[in-house]
Design a protein around this motif. Sequence first.
Motif, PDB file in Angstrom:
ATOM      1  N   VAL A 176       0.859  -1.182   0.000  1.00  0.00           N
ATOM      2  CA  VAL A 176       0.000   0.000   0.000  1.00  0.00           C
ATOM      3  C   VAL A 176       0.896   1.233   0.000  1.00  0.00           C
ATOM      4  N   VAL A 177       0.713   2.102  -0.967  1.00  0.00           N
ATOM      5  CA  VAL A 177       1.502   3.334  -1.079  1.00  0.00           C
ATOM      6  C   VAL A 177       0.679   4.467  -0.468  1.00  0.00           C
ATOM      7  N   SER A 178       1.140   4.984   0.680  1.00  0.00           N
ATOM      8  CA  SER A 178       0.354   6.008   1.378  1.00  0.00           C
ATOM      9  C   SER A 178       1.253   7.171   1.789  1.00  0.00           C
ATOM     10  N   GLY A 179       0.678   8.099   2.547  1.00  0.00           N
ATOM     11  CA  GLY A 179       1.360   9.340   2.878  1.00  0.00           C
ATOM     12  C   GLY A 179       1.097  10.366   1.785  1.00  0.00           C
ATOM     13  N   TRP A 180       1.161  11.649   2.145  1.00  0.00           N
ATOM     14  CA  TRP A 180       0.761  12.665   1.169  1.00  0.00           C
ATOM     15  C   TRP A 180       1.665  12.672  -0.071  1.00  0.00           C
ATOM     16  N   ALA A 181       2.967  12.517   0.120  1.00  0.00           N
ATOM     17  CA  ALA A 181       3.859  12.487  -1.040  1.00  0.00           C
ATOM     18  C   ALA A 181       3.723  11.166  -1.790  1.00  0.00           C
ATOM     19  N   GLY A 182       3.536  10.078  -1.047  1.00  0.00           N
ATOM     20  CA  GLY A 182       3.338   8.784  -1.689  1.00  0.00           C
ATOM     21  C   GLY A 182       2.109   8.763  -2.570  1.00  0.00           C
ATOM     22  N   LEU A 183       1.022   9.370  -2.093  1.00  0.00           N
ATOM     23  CA  LEU A 183      -0.200   9.411  -2.898  1.00  0.00           C
ATOM     24  C   LEU A 183      -0.036  10.312  -4.123  1.00  0.00           C
ATOM     25  N   MET A 184       0.706  11.408  -3.976  1.00  0.00           N
ATOM     26  CA  MET A 184       0.988  12.250  -5.145  1.00  0.00           C
ATOM     27  C   MET A 184       1.697  11.449  -6.225  1.00  0.00           C
ATOM     28  N   LEU A 185       2.698  10.669  -5.816  1.00  0.00           N
ATOM     29  CA  LEU A 185       3.446   9.860  -6.775  1.00  0.00           C
ATOM     30  C   LEU A 185       2.584   8.729  -7.339  1.00  0.00           C
ATOM     31  N   ALA A 186       1.855   8.046  -6.451  1.00  0.00           N
ATOM     32  CA  ALA A 186       1.043   6.914  -6.896  1.00  0.00           C
ATOM     33  C   ALA A 186      -0.046   7.351  -7.865  1.00  0.00           C
ATOM     34  N   ASN A 187      -0.654   8.502  -7.619  1.00  0.00           N
ATOM     35  CA  ASN A 187      -1.740   8.966  -8.484  1.00  0.00           C
ATOM     36  C   ASN A 187      -1.251   9.316  -9.888  1.00  0.00           C
ATOM     37  N   ARG A 188       0.051   9.622 -10.010  1.00  0.00           N
ATOM     38  CA  ARG A 188       0.594  10.009 -11.308  1.00  0.00           C
ATOM     39  C   ARG A 188       1.441   8.914 -11.966  1.00  0.00           C
TER      40      ARG A 188
END
Length: 340
Positions: A275-287
């Motif tokens: 699971v990729v989480s955290g605010w920066a992790g989600l920014m990266l995962a979403n892109r």
Amino acid sequence: MREAGKVESDGGRPHILLEVDPGHAHVIGIDVGESHVRVELLDLKLSVQASALYSLAPGRHDPETVVEHIVSGVRSVLAESDGRPVLGAGVAMPGNVEYGPDAIIHAEAFGWNEVPLGRILSERLTPLPVHVDNGAMTKGQAELWFGAGRGARNAVIALIGFGVGSSIVVDGKLYRGATSSAGEWGHTCVQVAGRLCRCGSRGCLEAYVGADGVLDRFRAAGGDVDLGGHGVEAALEKLLDDPSETARRVVDETVEFLGAGFADLLNLFNPELIVVSGWAGLMLANRRMDDIVAATRAYSLSQPFQHVKFVPGSLGPDTVAQGAATLVIEHFLSAERLTP
């Protein structure tokens, strides 16, 4: 607890399913991050009822400042409570936590060494029970109970923000290690004699994929990083969407470093889920999730890679305080099980 339905058995009476009654009581979750202290009053299903947010200026992470923000925030959210009992407060901290009544904190990012945060807060917030744990651990438990990790027996929940950490789930439970420091994934080495990390070592993953590390590498490559009044989060988002060659190269390198880091976790722990989480992790995962998965494939053994699934965290970027509240719920449920 309350009934949540019935399951028919092969013989005899049906099994009664139980769930936590969210209206039974409240809990408090506290997220002590790099740039803020967030305090939330929640029900037992982690729905936010009231909140307070305090900014932390760079270099103002001294224990006195952090404690005063926590105490003020707890008083603020309690003032908005509807009078239902509050079972306790959970605190999510960066760094290592020595478990016990004193909850001693070792947080090099804050300059903390052997700070007995649990004892300090218990004295200031008495009679409210206080539970303290590492922020990545609490975030991982929240995703495991209520989010993208539900049902997983062997998983990794990665937390990527200013810092980088992880929760390792083994047979459905968080793995803490001999001294409760397991999961310090951000301080595994991805480059011998590499970039200086704020922990004092060199080549740590955090120095390459943590938000400050990514922006520092962009700046070193000649990129313009304007924090202005919008802060690191806005600057990272701008970088990720920057079409320039320099920005693309830095982001591509970040994805590759992240894939190598995930491959280390995959080869070591053989999870079924990452699971990729955290605010920066989600920014990266979403892109760039597909690229992150491809980079992981390039650095991992083929057999464990074939059996792992990557998903973004489902609880949002600002849910570490909710994760901290699970410490209180876990203690409450343990006490319930022990009650005759």
